[in-house]
Design a protein around this motif. Structure first.
Motif, PDB file in Angstrom:
ATOM      1  N   ARG A  44      -1.102  -2.829   1.216  1.00 26.90           N
ATOM      2  CA  ARG A  44      -0.305  -1.637   1.523  1.00 26.90           C
ATOM      3  C   ARG A  44       1.184  -1.975   1.413  1.00 26.90           C
ATOM      4  O   ARG A  44       1.655  -2.943   2.014  1.00 26.90           O
ATOM      5  CB  ARG A  44      -0.620  -1.134   2.937  1.00 26.90           C
ATOM      6  CG  ARG A  44       0.028   0.201   3.250  1.00 26.90           C
ATOM      7  CD  ARG A  44      -0.487   0.803   4.551  1.00 26.90           C
ATOM      8  NE  ARG A  44      -0.032   0.070   5.718  1.00 26.90           N
ATOM      9  CZ  ARG A  44      -0.801  -0.655   6.502  1.00 26.90           C
ATOM     10  NH1 ARG A  44      -2.090  -0.785   6.229  1.00 26.90           N
ATOM     11  NH2 ARG A  44      -0.321  -1.286   7.547  1.00 26.90           N
ATOM     12  N   GLN A 302       3.565  -0.219  -7.596  1.00 22.72           N
ATOM     13  CA  GLN A 302       2.237  -0.681  -7.193  1.00 22.72           C
ATOM     14  C   GLN A 302       2.237  -2.203  -7.211  1.00 22.72           C
ATOM     15  O   GLN A 302       2.845  -2.831  -8.076  1.00 22.72           O
ATOM     16  CB  GLN A 302       1.170  -0.127  -8.134  1.00 22.72           C
ATOM     17  CG  GLN A 302      -0.256  -0.364  -7.666  1.00 22.72           C
ATOM     18  CD  GLN A 302      -1.277   0.223  -8.643  1.00 22.72           C
ATOM     19  OE1 GLN A 302      -1.016   0.311  -9.831  1.00 22.72           O
ATOM     20  NE2 GLN A 302      -2.426   0.607  -8.141  1.00 22.72           N
ATOM     21  N   SER A 314      -2.671  -2.051  -4.490  1.00 27.22           N
ATOM     22  CA  SER A 314      -2.234  -1.084  -3.487  1.00 27.22           C
ATOM     23  C   SER A 314      -2.209   0.316  -4.074  1.00 27.22           C
ATOM     24  O   SER A 314      -2.265   0.506  -5.302  1.00 27.22           O
ATOM     25  CB  SER A 314      -0.836  -1.453  -2.983  1.00 27.22           C
ATOM     26  OG  SER A 314       0.120  -1.246  -4.021  1.00 27.22           O
ATOM     27  N   TYR A 317       3.278   3.632  -4.317  1.00 29.25           N
ATOM     28  CA  TYR A 317       4.354   3.896  -3.350  1.00 29.25           C
ATOM     29  C   TYR A 317       5.507   4.524  -4.121  1.00 29.25           C
ATOM     30  O   TYR A 317       6.001   3.951  -5.107  1.00 29.25           O
ATOM     31  CB  TYR A 317       4.787   2.594  -2.679  1.00 29.25           C
ATOM     32  CG  TYR A 317       5.879   2.742  -1.647  1.00 29.25           C
ATOM     33  CD1 TYR A 317       5.574   2.878  -0.299  1.00 29.25           C
ATOM     34  CD2 TYR A 317       7.217   2.740  -2.026  1.00 29.25           C
ATOM     35  CE1 TYR A 317       6.570   3.004   0.655  1.00 29.25           C
ATOM     36  CE2 TYR A 317       8.223   2.872  -1.079  1.00 29.25           C
ATOM     37  CZ  TYR A 317       7.896   3.009   0.257  1.00 29.25           C
ATOM     38  OH  TYR A 317       8.898   3.146   1.197  1.00 29.25           O
ATOM     39  N   TYR A 319       9.384   6.341  -4.304  1.00 30.99           N
ATOM     40  CA  TYR A 319      10.697   6.494  -3.679  1.00 30.99           C
ATOM     41  C   TYR A 319      11.665   7.059  -4.724  1.00 30.99           C
ATOM     42  O   TYR A 319      11.390   7.032  -5.929  1.00 30.99           O
ATOM     43  CB  TYR A 319      11.212   5.163  -3.124  1.00 30.99           C
ATOM     44  CG  TYR A 319      11.571   4.133  -4.170  1.00 30.99           C
ATOM     45  CD1 TYR A 319      12.866   3.999  -4.639  1.00 30.99           C
ATOM     46  CD2 TYR A 319      10.597   3.289  -4.704  1.00 30.99           C
ATOM     47  CE1 TYR A 319      13.187   3.065  -5.596  1.00 30.99           C
ATOM     48  CE2 TYR A 319      10.912   2.355  -5.660  1.00 30.99           C
ATOM     49  CZ  TYR A 319      12.217   2.235  -6.101  1.00 30.99           C
ATOM     50  OH  TYR A 319      12.540   1.312  -7.057  1.00 30.99           O
TER      51      TYR A 319
END
Length: 611
Positions: A44, A302, A314, A317, A319
């Motif tokens: 994560r 990732q 993972s 993510y 942003y």
């Protein structure tokens, strides 16, 4: 002894035997690999931050479900960082211990108050097991919270003594009470609160009496909510062996889903060591890598781990990367450049015009706050590049004037390219080129005076004194005239300021225009309607600059937007906001905007009066 091939009737069984022997050998060969593969790791990404872009830092949490711990020996080559599907350059892998965010949730009933043969209640054993860990924790190392159904509550704190005091003062009920899953839901909301240190792992310890079957039906859905938030949960069921046999499957499934553990406690079992439970989770991997991005926008990252026959990846993510082009600023750009001949005899010879070059000062700003190297600075005149720098210093350019032998107006702008390939440019500024008359040569002393005055030094002294008196008279008259105009301008400005102060305040917002040049003066706009220009009689604020028109621009307050607007009043040089021209209809100003009133530039700042 020679080998004898089996008879025909035994050949089939012989082949079947060889097949099973081969299958057994294959299983024995691959068993260690299959065992090493085990359950996939949980990976994560908890945070991604820029260090000094393009260098980024990602905090990653890795969990091994088989060993129930964060592996502590993963090298740099075990990690792969993908940004928008493209591999990034991984520079360094470190480890840090950010601490845990732990919430204890107690859901007690009569089973907590049952005593053993020594007269000790089950709650007392639970309390001392928690205490044995909290007494070894340094204040500020972890964050703790406590929720007791029907009892005290302690919000998240870094002081473990606050939890111990609440647990010590609590007495469990001696009678049966109706239980619910509400305390567990409250504990999930508490442990999911933002942590002061990025990436703190979160642990939820649920200590409960046995639940009724109707409540157990809601446990799987709650376990999925806990897992979706990235929280690990453990459960201790305090009750009798028969009650545990009826609920064991539900709670073990709950523990597997939430990457925790489940156990039964009747007063004789050994409770888990919470210090070891915390140490297995309190670790993050810090990955430093170079981002291949060269444009702003949404970024997806990732992390993949491939180590010892175990692979995992993972979730993506995302942003937002705020990356904008650089903003060049031309400082001290002249309105006109005068070129003159060195002597009257060289009039008409372009090579004799001076100066032959002009130095321009360039300042580069990065509105996104990410400072990076400059790749090139180019000067354009009438759309054609005339000067360029590809190495430091980038704050100055030299304009070659040798080809400008005729008067006229040139359009000048500067373009900047940064290390990421982003290009920013100034607007085009007009610069007039003037051709002046040559300076006459001074006459020699033999012809400057009449013949009768030659050889008498006191004549020179007399002429010098007369010249000084003439200069003094002219300077005195000029000073008196300037002083009178200056005084009238100051009085008119003071009269307008006093009139503006007598008006009732229309808003708590005040607009401050900060000059880009150090020698400039800030303009403060706090009235309903303010005019800026060079005419002191018609404008509230006066800007003494040749590029500013007598009545140049207007600022006024917009009640709906709670901000100020600016409009151009038909000026010759124009009014610009972020290098874009402003029309008569006006434009809303935001904090940090660049405003040019002719050549003078300002930065917008808002001040709000309290009360």
């Amino acid at each position: 002894m020679a080998f004898a091939f089996p008879r025909r009737k035994h050949r089939v069984w012989y082949g079947v035997g060889l097949f099973f022997v081969g299958l057994l050998g294959w299983l024995l060969w691959n068993a260690p690999r299959a065992w090493a593969a085990g359950t996939p790791w949980e990976i994560r990404i908890v945070q991604v931050t820029p260090v000094a872009f393009p260098q980024m830092e990602a905090r990653v949490w890795v969990w091994d479900p088989d060993a129930r711990r964060v592996p502590s020996d993963l090298p740099r080559e075990a990690f792969t960082v993908l940004e928008d599907g493209q591999p990034a350059t991984l520079q360094q892998v470190d480890q840090e211990n950010p601490g845990l965010q732990v919430v204890f949730v107690l859901n007690p009933s009569r089973s907590f108050a049952i005593r053993d043969v020594q007269g000790v209640t089950r709650y007392t054993y639970v309390y001392h097991q928690i205490r044995s860990w909290l007494e070894t924790v340094t204040p500020g190392r972890h964050r703790f919270g406590l929720i007791i159904a029907g009892g005290p509550r302690v919000d998240l704190t870094e002081d473990p003594q606050a939890i111990l005091q609440a647990l010590e003062a609590y007495t469990p009920p001696r009678e049966e009470r109706s239980l619910t899953l509400a305390p567990l839901q409250q504990g999930l909301r508490m442990v999911d609160q933002p942590s002061p240190r990025p990436g703190m792992p979160r642990l939820l310890l649920f200590i409960t009496s046995p639940l009724e079957q109707v409540l157990l039906n809601g446990v799987p859905a709650l376990a999925e909510q806990i897992r979706a938030k990235g929280v690990h949960a453990a459960v201790w069921v305090v009750g009798s062996p028969q009650e545990w046999r009826d609920q064991r499957d539900v709670w073990e499934t709950f523990a597997r889903t939430t990457q925790g553990h489940a156990m039964f406690f009747s007063g004789t079992e050994v409770l888990p060591d919470l210090k070891e439970v915390a140490a297995r989770r309190d670790r993050l991997y810090v990955l430093r890598y170079l981002s291949p991005r060269r444009q702003g926008g949404e970024v997806s990252i990732q992390v993949q781990v491939d180590w010892q026959e175990r692979r995992a990846a993972s979730l993506a993510y995302r942003y937002h990367l705020d990356l904008r082009p650089p903003v060049p600023i031309l400082e001290d750009l002249p309105e006109a450049i005068v070129r003159v001949y060195e002597s009257p005899e060289q009039r008409g010879t372009p090579e004799a015009l001076k100066p032959t070059q002009w130095r321009l000062s360039v300042k580069v700003e990065f509105p996104d706050g990410i400072v990076r190297d400059v790749k090139r600075v180019t000067l354009y005149v009438d759309g054609q590049p005339v000067a360029e720098r590809t190495s430091p210093p980038f704050d100055r350019l030299f304009w070659d004037l040798t080809a400008l032998a005729q008067p006229g107006t040139r359009r000048v702008r500067v373009e900047v390219e940064d290390a990421f390939g982003l290009v920013g440019s100034t607007p085009e500024f007009p610069v007039r080129i003037l051709i002046g008359e040559p300076t006459p040569r001074p006459a020699s002393s033999s012809t400057a005076l009449p013949a009768e005055a030659r050889g008498f030094p006191w004549i020179y002294l007399l002429f010098g004194i007369a010249g000084l008196l003439l200069v003094a008279v002219v300077a005195w008259g000029t000073w008196m005239e300037y002083r009178g105009r200056r005084l009238s301008t100051m009085l008119a400005r003071r009269r307008r300021i006093l009139q503006a102060e007598e008006k009732p305040a229309l808003s708590a917002v005040r607009l401050v225009l900060l000059p880009l040049e150090e020698k400039g003066e800030a303009l403060v706009v706090q009235g309903l309607d303010v005019c800026v220009g060079r005419d002191a009689e018609r404008c509230t604020w006066v800007l003494e600059h040749p590029s500013v028109s007598p009545v140049h621009a207007r600022f006024w307050y917009d009640d709906a937007a709670d901000a100020y607007r600016v409009a151009d009043l038909g000026s010759e040089a124009g009014t610009w906001v972020n290098y874009a021209p402003v029309s008569r209809s006006g434009l809303l100003l935001e904090e940090g905007d660049l405003v040019h009133i002719g050549r003078p530039g300002f930065r917008v700042k808002y001040e709000r009066r309290e009360g």
